[in-house]
Motif scaffolding. Sequence first.
Motif, PDB file in Angstrom:
ATOM      1  N   UNK A   1       7.624  -9.141  -5.430  1.00  0.00           N
ATOM      2  CA  UNK A   1       8.635  -8.217  -4.917  1.00  0.00           C
ATOM      3  C   UNK A   1       8.649  -8.224  -3.390  1.00  0.00           C
ATOM      4  N   UNK A   2       7.459  -8.311  -2.804  1.00  0.00           N
ATOM      5  CA  UNK A   2       7.361  -8.412  -1.350  1.00  0.00           C
ATOM      6  C   UNK A   2       8.040  -9.696  -0.872  1.00  0.00           C
TER       7      UNK A   2
ATOM      8  N   UNK B   1      14.390   1.829  -7.103  1.00  0.00           N
ATOM      9  CA  UNK B   1      14.523   2.253  -5.710  1.00  0.00           C
ATOM     10  C   UNK B   1      13.358   3.162  -5.360  1.00  0.00           C
ATOM     11  N   UNK B   2      12.654   2.821  -4.289  1.00  0.00           N
ATOM     12  CA  UNK B   2      11.463   3.572  -3.879  1.00  0.00           C
ATOM     13  C   UNK B   2      11.678   4.108  -2.463  1.00  0.00           C
TER      14      UNK B   2
ATOM     15  N   UNK C   1      -4.147  -2.884  -3.598  1.00  0.00           N
ATOM     16  CA  UNK C   1      -3.361  -1.985  -2.754  1.00  0.00           C
ATOM     17  C   UNK C   1      -2.292  -1.285  -3.594  1.00  0.00           C
ATOM     18  N   UNK C   2      -1.739  -2.005  -4.550  1.00  0.00           N
ATOM     19  CA  UNK C   2      -0.771  -1.394  -5.473  1.00  0.00           C
ATOM     20  C   UNK C   2      -1.463  -0.329  -6.324  1.00  0.00           C
TER      21      UNK C   2
ATOM     22  N   UNK D   1       0.803  -1.229   0.000  1.00  0.00           N
ATOM     23  CA  UNK D   1       0.000   0.000   0.000  1.00  0.00           C
ATOM     24  C   UNK D   1       0.831   1.271   0.000  1.00  0.00           C
ATOM     25  N   UNK D   2       2.015   1.259   0.618  1.00  0.00           N
ATOM     26  CA  UNK D   2       2.793   2.502   0.738  1.00  0.00           C
ATOM     27  C   UNK D   2       4.100   2.485  -0.038  1.00  0.00           C
ATOM     28  N   UNK D   3       4.443   1.332  -0.625  1.00  0.00           N
ATOM     29  CA  UNK D   3       5.624   1.255  -1.486  1.00  0.00           C
ATOM     30  C   UNK D   3       5.231   0.796  -2.892  1.00  0.00           C
ATOM     31  N   UNK D   4       4.022   0.259  -3.030  1.00  0.00           N
ATOM     32  CA  UNK D   4       3.524  -0.151  -4.343  1.00  0.00           C
ATOM     33  C   UNK D   4       4.149  -1.430  -4.858  1.00  0.00           C
TER      34      UNK D   4
END
Length: 286
Positions: free
Chosen positions: A158-159, A187-188, A237-238, A150-153
Amino acid sequence: MTKPLRLVVTNPRMRSGTAIPLAWATQLGPFTAWLRAGHRSERTIYLRTYHLRRFADETRVDPFDVTTEVLVDHLGSRAWSKTTRHSIRASLRVFYGWAHATGRMMTNPAHLLPTFSPPLGQPRPAPASALAAGRATGDPRVRLMVELAATVGMRCGEVAHAHTSDLRETLDGWSLLIHGKGSKLRTVPLNPGLAVTLRALPRGYLFPGQVDGHLSASYVSKLVSAALPDGWTAHTLRHRFASASYSADRDIRAVQLLLGHASVATTQVYTAVPDDALRRAVAAAA
């Protein structure tokens, strides 16, 4: 007529004991090697070979005896969605393009398959209530998965692959190096609270598991979906992250980079136009 020799090939994501003709089994190995040589992602390789195994199992025709009519019948006689049909058509075209190019067939039976455009997706950002439910789950591991989506997309894959060594400190704060699709890196930036949480974790994968040391993408997806209200997923969420990021500065290129998309056109599918922008547009026309 003698039935073709059958070889049982099992895959944990397929129904157990799926049997395909030996002629197909002996060709999928070289085809998979060719896809890897072209640096296709493991997800793409899995999808292509999955479609081919299903095709082989359902048609029972040896790969190089297949005609255009057989392919058309397979694609046209099933009640698939447009997205699914487009994906399977792509797998058949790639396989038979390879078979023709490598001299395994004199012609390409997939060359004349009817063309059609894939459906255009629509943004579907999870609402605040869904995010709140995910953050309220009792499992801290799942809460962190929800936060990353939700906050890094981040995508589920990837998670699953995230590692503490991916944390990066810059002049502006902490960021996360994300291992995206097709081995692409991005990079986020992290919000301060999430950065503190990640830095406090033991060294290693954020979500240890049995797949090369970490959880699988499908299991991450399952856990997050179970924590959200019905109808909402990690992918929505993404979408929420993309839409919120776009609302900040209306900078679609910035959102594209944050999501790791090759094309802005893909990013547009993820970003819902803010309601206030639509209202201002209508008011200007009044």
